[in-house]
Design a protein around this motif. Structure first.
Motif, PDB file in Angstrom:
ATOM      1  N   THR A  89       1.941   2.647 -10.900  1.00 23.14           N
ATOM      2  CA  THR A  89       0.391   3.103 -10.941  1.00 23.14           C
ATOM      3  C   THR A  89       0.689   4.836 -11.094  1.00 23.14           C
ATOM      4  O   THR A  89       1.599   5.442 -10.283  1.00 23.14           O
ATOM      5  CB  THR A  89      -0.321   2.703  -9.663  1.00 23.14           C
ATOM      6  N   MET A  90      -0.200   5.406 -11.986  1.00 24.19           N
ATOM      7  CA  MET A  90       0.063   6.694 -12.286  1.00 24.19           C
ATOM      8  C   MET A  90      -0.494   7.667 -11.062  1.00 24.19           C
ATOM      9  O   MET A  90      -1.536   8.369 -11.042  1.00 24.19           O
ATOM     10  CB  MET A  90      -0.753   7.165 -13.564  1.00 24.19           C
ATOM     11  N   CYS A  91       0.260   7.623 -10.100  1.00 21.59           N
ATOM     12  CA  CYS A  91       0.110   8.715  -8.962  1.00 21.59           C
ATOM     13  C   CYS A  91       1.234   9.690  -8.825  1.00 21.59           C
ATOM     14  O   CYS A  91       2.253   9.356  -9.666  1.00 21.59           O
ATOM     15  CB  CYS A  91       0.093   7.991  -7.523  1.00 21.59           C
ATOM     16  N   ASN A  92       1.130  10.830  -8.070  1.00 21.47           N
ATOM     17  CA  ASN A  92       2.115  11.870  -8.307  1.00 21.47           C
ATOM     18  C   ASN A  92       3.150  11.251  -7.732  1.00 21.47           C
ATOM     19  O   ASN A  92       3.336  10.774  -6.533  1.00 21.47           O
ATOM     20  CB  ASN A  92       1.664  13.002  -7.244  1.00 21.47           C
ATOM     21  N   PRO A  93       4.558  11.223  -8.184  1.00 15.70           N
ATOM     22  CA  PRO A  93       5.905  10.637  -7.927  1.00 15.70           C
ATOM     23  C   PRO A  93       6.384  11.251  -6.625  1.00 15.70           C
ATOM     24  O   PRO A  93       7.035  10.596  -5.844  1.00 15.70           O
ATOM     25  CB  PRO A  93       6.898  10.647  -8.922  1.00 15.70           C
ATOM     26  N   ILE A  94       5.993  12.524  -6.233  1.00 10.86           N
ATOM     27  CA  ILE A  94       6.518  13.024  -4.952  1.00 10.86           C
ATOM     28  C   ILE A  94       5.966  12.576  -4.020  1.00 10.86           C
ATOM     29  O   ILE A  94       6.578  12.732  -2.645  1.00 10.86           O
ATOM     30  CB  ILE A  94       5.958  14.447  -5.097  1.00 10.86           C
ATOM     31  N   TYR A  95       5.017  11.782  -3.884  1.00 15.78           N
ATOM     32  CA  TYR A  95       4.244  10.940  -2.635  1.00 15.78           C
ATOM     33  C   TYR A  95       4.691   9.470  -2.494  1.00 15.78           C
ATOM     34  O   TYR A  95       4.114   8.888  -1.538  1.00 15.78           O
ATOM     35  CB  TYR A  95       2.649  11.231  -2.684  1.00 15.78           C
ATOM     36  N   LYS A  96       5.637   9.017  -3.404  1.00 15.50           N
ATOM     37  CA  LYS A  96       5.941   7.834  -3.549  1.00 15.50           C
ATOM     38  C   LYS A  96       6.487   7.034  -1.858  1.00 15.50           C
ATOM     39  O   LYS A  96       6.199   6.055  -1.668  1.00 15.50           O
ATOM     40  CB  LYS A  96       7.191   7.563  -4.435  1.00 15.50           C
ATOM     41  N   GLU A  97       7.429   8.118  -1.390  1.00 11.60           N
ATOM     42  CA  GLU A  97       8.031   7.578  -0.134  1.00 11.60           C
ATOM     43  C   GLU A  97       6.963   7.559   0.921  1.00 11.60           C
ATOM     44  O   GLU A  97       7.300   6.901   2.019  1.00 11.60           O
ATOM     45  CB  GLU A  97       9.065   8.702   0.352  1.00 11.60           C
ATOM     46  N   LEU A  98       5.785   7.912   0.883  1.00 11.21           N
ATOM     47  CA  LEU A  98       4.844   7.864   1.828  1.00 11.21           C
ATOM     48  C   LEU A  98       4.044   6.442   1.862  1.00 11.21           C
ATOM     49  O   LEU A  98       3.245   6.181   2.574  1.00 11.21           O
ATOM     50  CB  LEU A  98       4.006   8.780   1.891  1.00 11.21           C
ATOM     51  N   GLY A  99       3.963   5.879   0.595  1.00 18.63           N
ATOM     52  CA  GLY A  99       3.666   4.518   0.530  1.00 18.63           C
ATOM     53  C   GLY A  99       2.440   4.751  -0.531  1.00 18.63           C
ATOM     54  O   GLY A  99       1.935   5.716  -1.039  1.00 18.63           O
ATOM     55  N   LEU A 100       1.944   3.600  -0.972  1.00 18.78           N
ATOM     56  CA  LEU A 100       1.028   3.572  -1.911  1.00 18.78           C
ATOM     57  C   LEU A 100      -0.263   4.019  -1.680  1.00 18.78           C
ATOM     58  O   LEU A 100      -0.910   4.826  -2.291  1.00 18.78           O
ATOM     59  CB  LEU A 100       0.694   1.828  -2.449  1.00 18.78           C
ATOM     60  N   GLY A 101      -0.874   3.771  -0.321  1.00 14.79           N
ATOM     61  CA  GLY A 101      -2.157   4.223   0.104  1.00 14.79           C
ATOM     62  C   GLY A 101      -2.186   5.508   0.082  1.00 14.79           C
ATOM     63  O   GLY A 101      -3.254   6.377  -0.431  1.00 14.79           O
ATOM     64  N   ALA A 102      -1.059   6.356   0.649  1.00 16.47           N
ATOM     65  CA  ALA A 102      -1.086   7.694   0.768  1.00 16.47           C
ATOM     66  C   ALA A 102      -1.050   8.552  -0.405  1.00 16.47           C
ATOM     67  O   ALA A 102      -1.566   9.579  -0.651  1.00 16.47           O
ATOM     68  CB  ALA A 102       0.118   7.924   1.684  1.00 16.47           C
ATOM     69  N   SER A 103      -0.060   7.654  -1.289  1.00 18.54           N
ATOM     70  CA  SER A 103      -0.133   8.416  -2.704  1.00 18.54           C
ATOM     71  C   SER A 103      -1.443   8.475  -3.246  1.00 18.54           C
ATOM     72  O   SER A 103      -1.703   9.478  -4.160  1.00 18.54           O
ATOM     73  CB  SER A 103       0.877   7.555  -3.374  1.00 18.54           C
ATOM     74  N   VAL A 104      -2.285   7.404  -3.354  1.00 21.32           N
ATOM     75  CA  VAL A 104      -3.576   7.411  -3.912  1.00 21.32           C
ATOM     76  C   VAL A 104      -4.455   8.649  -3.489  1.00 21.32           C
ATOM     77  O   VAL A 104      -4.905   9.396  -4.130  1.00 21.32           O
ATOM     78  CB  VAL A 104      -4.168   6.116  -3.773  1.00 21.32           C
ATOM     79  N   VAL A 105      -4.489   8.587  -2.259  1.00 15.83           N
ATOM     80  CA  VAL A 105      -5.431   9.647  -1.393  1.00 15.83           C
ATOM     81  C   VAL A 105      -4.869  11.133  -1.904  1.00 15.83           C
ATOM     82  O   VAL A 105      -5.297  11.977  -2.095  1.00 15.83           O
ATOM     83  CB  VAL A 105      -5.470   9.448  -0.047  1.00 15.83           C
ATOM     84  N   LEU A 106      -3.542  11.319  -1.758  1.00 19.28           N
ATOM     85  CA  LEU A 106      -2.827  12.601  -2.162  1.00 19.28           C
ATOM     86  C   LEU A 106      -2.980  13.064  -3.228  1.00 19.28           C
ATOM     87  O   LEU A 106      -2.995  14.473  -3.843  1.00 19.28           O
ATOM     88  CB  LEU A 106      -1.311  12.698  -1.560  1.00 19.28           C
TER      89      LEU A 106
END
Length: 575
Positions: free
Chosen positions: A298-315
């Motif tokens: 999923t095209m979310c910012n990769p720097i948030y990947k370690e926080l999990g999918l849900g957090a990556s989407v919101v951030l």
């Protein structure tokens, strides 16, 4: 009588295995085993295994029977995100510990600036063309022509053709027919004069078959076929979006019933089968950002990947808000799929505010009252804790059920009154509702509202290509956002009236005025009424027409059926 003897090593190992099976406790345990006594009969002091690979199974009996002590070190290592408790490298994620205090969250009130511009008096088609402007139309025209040329067909689709084509798609949303070819059929019950006179059926089919956005250029992106259109429209949605304080993040479903790796099934949703997309929207449903879900890629910012999918989407959505450049403390609301204490901390670092329901296993061991005890208290009871540095608050509230909620912006007070129906008293009662719950209930439904609005007049013409529902959904989304801007600027048309105005303007302004040639009548024409044997009379006609039966020229017609029929075929046609 209690047994005061120390536990043997094998007894401690058995106890630890039982704890590991029943509890999610990943702390490190060190076992210290006392040395065995010297046995004169033992010829060697070696154990039964290799020295470099000592395991529990190769320890000798005399060591396992010795007294031992166990020491537990470190913090509980559990995942505080939606994903599994280990990251992609296999390492277990550590959760930060907090010092909790029984107090309300103390935050300074935010004075949201009034930065909205003056109302704009635009026609519906002008609002719609803010999104489907020349850039989007040029993308569709150029890529569709390239796709047609690859099939050795003429790439002669023009801008006017594409706009008229989009107008016909919008008409199918509020004037739905089960088959798209029926719009051109010579039958009084289905023929749409606006559509059939604007574009021929074969021309529409040609554009529909070759509608294209992108080739498979990025194999890592499962939505590469529609990626340029999604990126371009997201940019325009953000550019013309109303500047508001509160936004919500949630999932949306795009109906699709074919086969694709990204197809989802979510039980209990209004749309159970289709593509899932992450959406950020305002309270009334204006969509600023949409990203199709495709699992790990999923095209979310990769720097948030370690926080999990849900957090990556919101951030990622928070970064979209910050990119607007106004440096304002936006307030983002989301449900318990996304919420966790690491997400609250990251949003706080960005200078934004957030509120969301949270699952009990993501509260970082917040010492709240158990749900079982809270249920025994009166309805409206609440328990809460705030971090020692006043960063965020987590609370449990007794409503119809017990649920937890967290926020870094608002707390328990001031409490509001909420009306609920009491099953025991069989009447409406008034209970106290925490302020953070009121904020959540007020601003959480933006994505669901946009889904509802789109579902009323969703484009009804469907194709066989898997990406066609995504393309038509983006057109629906552009029309819906245009209507939202129209309403914000005090427009008086409802959604149906707005959609009709846009569709008619697109078709009438871009139609081809070529005269339509003769066409065959529908094979359903007078299929039953001509055989009722009532009031069918032969009358002369001044102009020659073709007989409906033998197709030769004739000068007579049936008065009731109002079709040309020669005298010798009259009886055959009506029997």
């Amino acid at each position: 009588m209690a047994n005061d003897r120390p536990l043997a090593a094998h007894e401690i190992l058995d106890a630890l295995e039982n704890v590991s099976d029943n509890e999610e406790d990943y702390r490190e345990r060190l076992i210290c085993i006392l040395p065995p006594p010297v046995d004169p009969d033992c010829l060697t002091d070696e154990d039964s295994g290799e020295e470099d690979n000592v395991t529990l199974n190769n320890l000798p009996r005399n060591i396992l029977l010795q007294p031992a002590e166990v020491m537990i070190q470190g913090q509980i290592m559990v995942s505080d995100t939606e994903e599994e408790p280990s990251d992609s490298t296999g390492r277990t994620k550590r959760r930060r510990t907090y010092a909790w205090r029984k107090r309300d969250l103390a935050k300074n009130p935010v004075n949201w600036p009034d930065v909205q511009g003056a109302c704009q008096d635009k026609r519906p088609i002008e609002w719609f063309e803010n999104f489907l402007d020349e850039d989007v139309i040029s993308l569709l025209v150029s890529e569709s022509n390239k796709y047609a040329v690859k099939k050795n067909l003429p790439g002669d689709i023009t801008t006017e053709d594409m706009k008229c084509f989009i107008g016909i798609l919008l008409v199918s949303g509020y004037s739905w027919l089960p088959r798209r070819r029926i719009y051109w059929e010579n039958s009084p019950d289905t023929k749409n004069e606006l559509i059939s006179s604007a574009m021929t059926r074969d021309r529409f089919d040609f554009i529909f078959r070759h509608l294209h956005v992108n080739d498979n250029l990025d194999l890592q992106d499962k939505y590469t076929k529609v990626r340029p259109l999604v990126t371009l429209l997201n940019k325009k949605f953000l550019e013309f979006s109303p500047l508001e304080e509160h936004y919500s993040v949630d999932e949306a479903m795009i109906p699709y019933y074919g086969r694709h790796g990204c197809k989802q099934h979510i039980k209990g949703k209004p749309i159970r089968y289709g593509f899932k997309a992450w959406v950020g929207a305002t309270r009334l449903g204006y969509v600023l950002w949409m990203e199709p879900y495709q699992g790990a890629t999923t095209m979310c910012n990769p720097i948030y990947k370690e926080l999990g999918l849900g957090a990556s989407v919101v951030l990622t959505f928070c970064d979209v808000l910050i990119s607007r450049g106004f440096d304002l403390p936006y307030h983002v609301v989301f449900d318990n799929f996304f919420t966790g204490t690491p997400l609250l901390e990251e949003i706080t670092k960005k200078g934004l505010r957030c509120t969301g329901t949270v699952r009990e296993n993501r509260t970082s061991s917040c010492p709240l009252i158990t749900s079982k005890l809270l249920k025994k208290k009166e309805r409206g009871a609440v328990d809460y804790r705030t971090t020692h540095d006043n960063t965020f608050i987590i609370a449990k509230w007794h409503d119809n059920n017990i649920f937890s909620i967290a926020s870094n912006a608002v707390g328990i007070n001031p409490k509001q009154s909420a009306k609920r129906f009491s099953q025991s008293e069989k009447r409406n009662i008034v209970i106290e509702e925490p302020h953070m719950v009121s904020i959540y209930n007020k601003y959480m439904g933006g994505v669901d509202r946009s889904d509802e609005n789109i579902s009323h007049y969703r484009i009804g013409i469907r194709g066989k290509k898997w990406y066609m529902p995504l393309l038509t959904h983006m057109i629906d989304l552009a029309e819906h956002n245009a209507w939202q801007l129209y309403k914000i600027n005090h427009g008086k048309l409802d959604h149906l009236g707005f959609c009709r105005r846009v569709a008619i303007a697109l078709i009438e302004s871009n139609r081809k005025n070529a005269k339509r040639g003769p066409s065959r009548p529908s094979h359903h024409e007078h299929a039953d009424s001509r055989k009722d044997q009532m009031n069918h009379l032969v009358i002369p006609q001044s102009k020659q027409t073709h007989c409906r039966q033998c197709h030769k020229e004739c000068l007579t017609r049936c008065k009731k059926c109002d079709v040309g029929v020669c005298v010798k075929c009259f009886e055959t046609y009506h029997s």
